[in-house]
Write an enzyme that holds these catalytic residues in place. Structure first.
Site, PDB file in Angstrom:
ATOM      1  CE1 TYR A   1     -43.992 -41.439 -80.342  1.00  0.00           C
ATOM      2  CE2 TYR A   1     -42.449 -39.619 -80.418  1.00  0.00           C
ATOM      3  CZ  TYR A   1     -42.703 -40.964 -80.494  1.00  0.00           C
ATOM      4  OH  TYR A   1     -41.663 -41.834 -80.717  1.00  0.00           O
TER       5      TYR A   1
ATOM      6  CE  LYS B   1     -44.095 -41.510 -83.809  1.00  0.00           C
ATOM      7  NZ  LYS B   1     -44.027 -42.824 -83.143  1.00  0.00           N
TER       8      LYS B   1
END
Ligand code: NAG
Ligand code: NAG
Length: 341
Positions: free
Chosen positions: A161, A206
């Protein structure tokens, strides 16, 4: 797609005597970064999760990221994060929702415990940001940290992320996420891929940043090996043009119809129509940034106003005042955001 993943994971499964690896399909379409529901006393209220799931299903959103940034992960205890993940695991099958659990934490043992827990509730995958106070100061340190987290649940596919605006601009602006992939694949030694990836279950990123140049390099890395999910809703169409097929964001909690339409119109070739839907998302995101809402969580209140009572945010964010809510309702109407059901 990460072709090496299956082979490496099978080898790992054999070594560890585990029975099966979880099948991995690259994520396409929208992932809602779901809000964490609290009651008026700010206690976790998992009874709302089924309403969130129903709303997402009704708007055509079939993936969720639990307890990420939008989900206020850093304000939750480990016990709460597990309880929340279990609530999602209980309703997800009913609505055909794939469950991705954010497990990043400042204490490595917490992150590893959450990763093992995600595996135990049969989540579809792991997502982790870096530590956020003592931050990794090099790509190598970041890869080591992710290897330790994701190694706790080695049979689950995992997405790093990347969100430099939250984890620390000063360090991460200098990081090229492309370099992370290179470092992972090559063990940091050469530019040639080896069969010794440091994070065998890393399948994607992400990517929550405005840098579409780096995003594109990551998408194209090693022949498209990694699954890149774009994380700036207000720039979804630009990312789609660069090759994004999946996206994660907070507006997909309540405006999934628009996000889906951006992808669909782009794919069908109606770019002017895709731009119209993108404009709606941009107008929505602009509401978040209004000075009169500073210090609140407008997105969370939008959800409340649409009939999905996720409640107030935990501090330091403040609940909206009655006046702010009146204004917010007018703003929602102006951008055309109305309840789906
Ligand atoms: C999910 O949404 C679809 C499409 O609107 C609907 O047909 C289906 O009944 C919904 N599922 C549930 C469990 O409500
Ligand atoms: C794109 O969609 C708009 C609005 O629905 C429509 O008016 C237009 O004809 C479409 N363009 C193409 C090329 O299909």
């Amino acid at each position: 797609m990460r072709l090496a993943f299956a082979a490496v994971a099978i080898a790992a499964a054999c070594l560890q005597g585990a029975d099966a690896i979880m099948p991995y399909t690259p994520i396409t379409g929208l992932v809602a970064a779901v809000y964490t529901p609290f009651d008026e006393q700010l206690a976790l209220d998992t009874s709302v999760v089924v309403k969130q799931a129903a709303y997402l299903n009704a708007t055509g959103v079939h993936h969720v990221l639990v307890a990420g940034t939008t989900g206020e992960s850093v304000k939750l205890t480990v016990a709460e994060r597990k309880q929340l993940a279990e609530a999602w695991a209980a309703v997800a099958p009913t609505y055909g929702i794939n469950l991705f659990i954010h497990v990043g934490a400042n204490a490595m043992a917490d992150a590893q415990e959450l990763a093992r827990h995600a595996a135990s509730i049969k989540a579809a995958g792991l997502v982790a940001m870096s530590s956020t106070y003592f931050r990794p100061s090099s790509v190598d340190a970041l890869v080591s940290q992710l290897a330790d987290i994701f190694g706790a649940a080695p049979l689950l596919p995992a997405w790093y992320y990347h969100i430099p605006s939250m984890t620390g601009d000063n360090y991460f602006r200098g990081f090229d996420m492309h370099a992370l992939l290179v470092a992972d694949i090559t063990d940091g030694e050469t530019s040639l891929p080896t069969l010794r990836p440091r994070i065998p279950n890393l399948v994607g990123i992400k990517f929550t940043d405005y840098d579409l140049y780096t995003f594109k390099r990551c998408i194209d890395f090693n022949g498209g090996e990694f699954n890149l999910l774009y994380g700036r809703d207000e720039q979804l169409l630009g990312a789609a043009a660069m090759g994004a097929e999946g996206a994660v964001g907070s507006t997909y909690n309540f405006a999934g119809v628009w996000g889906n339409a951006v992808f669909a119109e782009f794919k069908s070739g109606n770019i002017s129509k895709a731009r119209e839907y993108q404009r709606s998302i941009v107008n929505l995101v602009a509401i978040y940034g209004k000075a009169e809402y500073a210090g609140t969580d407008p997105g969370k209140e939008i959800m409340n106003q649409l009939g999905v009572p996720v409640g107030p945010p935990r501090g330091p964010a403040k609940p909206m005042t009655a006046d702010q809510i009146t204004q917010l309702r007018a703003d929602m109407k102006a951008v055309g955001l109305i309840p789906v059901a």
